[in-house]
Design a protein around this motif. Structure first.
Motif: not given
Length: 327
Positions: A12, A143, A164, A166-167
């Protein structure tokens, strides 16, 4: 934190750092091209990239601060910091990117007609920006695909349920950036073909709508995580099955979970144990069940096992009011 979670966190950071470097370079290029060409769409795209750069900085802050270990003031850790800073990132996209794009669009559409200058510069910069943005987008896609495959989910399901942000933020940002570049390219091209700057303004407005939609989606996701969203339903169902299989457990009365951070889950299980168990037997059973759950489900950060009678009317009413049925 499990080894898989540590690897995910490291990837990340790579995704966010790459996106920050790319967006910073692109923002400078677009700003120069926007000034040279006078294109509202390119200037809006410059504001878009500036907003994305601020967003990546906020996401790096989120990754760093959310990894702090639990302490006396925050016994459940700082995992939700990632959700807070990611929420600010969504606000940044709207405030810095969408609002400027709307301003440029309305100014161009309803203001005096503007003459286009040196459109070739705009085309070159937009093409270079598209190529550079594709590098960051490809990393985000890799990712997302890897993690969705690991969870045996489609990409859409993964983005919807991922803990998550952020991804998801980088993926949606970069997807919006590539779409915005195509819109800007169309705006500059139609302006050149028709001689009307209205098309440039319309493209800027379209970019503003795109950014506002992305900001809303991300804000909604982080709002749910900050409030305290349930953990992965598939995992919770599996945990419930494991608890029912324990020889000392006669019934699972209630099962509560909450995400306290990325790959961090708080679990509270209210169980009806065998009435023949003594106090010492009950304590040993709780310790064993706790250890078995942690071994099988490494995302479990804190586990609370509470012995309760299954036929308690107040407890049954609370479970029914929450789920609509008894577990």
């Amino acid at each position: 934190m499990s080894e898989d979670a540590a690897d995910q966190g490291s990837e990340s950071k790579v995704t966010v750092v790459l996106a920050l470097a790319v967006n910073l370079a692109i923002a400078i290029m677009k700003a120069v091209a926007g000034i040279i060409t006078g294109s509202a769409a390119i200037l809006s795209e410059a504001a878009h990239s500036v907003a994305d750069t601020f967003t990546e900085a906020l996401l790096l802050t989120a990754l760093r601060r959310s990894d702090k270990p639990a302490d006396r003031k925050h016994p459940f850790g700082y995992g939700k910091e990632r959700y807070f800073w990611s929420l600010l990132a969504a606000v940044s996209i709207f405030a810095s990117g969408a609002m400027f794009a709307f301003y440029e669009g309305f100014r161009t559409v309803f203001g005096e007609a503007e003459e286009q200058t040196r459109p070739l510069v705009g085309y070159i910069v937009l093409a270079l920006a598209f190529a550079m943005e594709s590098v960051s987008w490809a990393q985000a896609v890799r990712q997302v695909r890897r993690e969705s495959k690991a969870q045996d989910r489609s990409i859409v399901e993964y983005l919807k349920l991922s803990d998550d942000p952020t991804v998801k933020t980088v993926f949606l940002e970069d997807s919006a950036a590539l779409t915005g570049l195509l819109i800007a390219f169309a705006g500059v091209g139609l302006h050149q073909l028709t001689g009307s700057s209205v098309w440039d303004g319309v493209a800027s407005l379209a970019i503003g709508v795109l950014l506002a939609a992305v900001a809303y989606s991300l804000a909604r996701t982080n709002r749910g995580l900050l409030i305290g969203r349930q953990a992965d339903p598939v995992m919770i169902k599996a945990i419930g099955q494991r608890l029912r299989e324990a020889p000392e457990v006669e019934a699972v009365v209630d099962l509560l979970s909450m995400l306290t951070g990325t790959d961090r889950v708080l679990l509270c299980a209210r169980l009806d144990f065998d009435d023949a168990l003594g106090a010492a037997d009950l304590e040993r059973a709780c310790v064993r069940i706790d250890g078995e759950l942690r071994a099988e489900f490494p995302d479990l950060d804190e586990i609370f096992l509470e012995p309760v009678p299954r036929n308690d009317p107040a407890m049954r009413e609370r479970v029914l009011s929450r789920y609509g049925f008894n577990l």
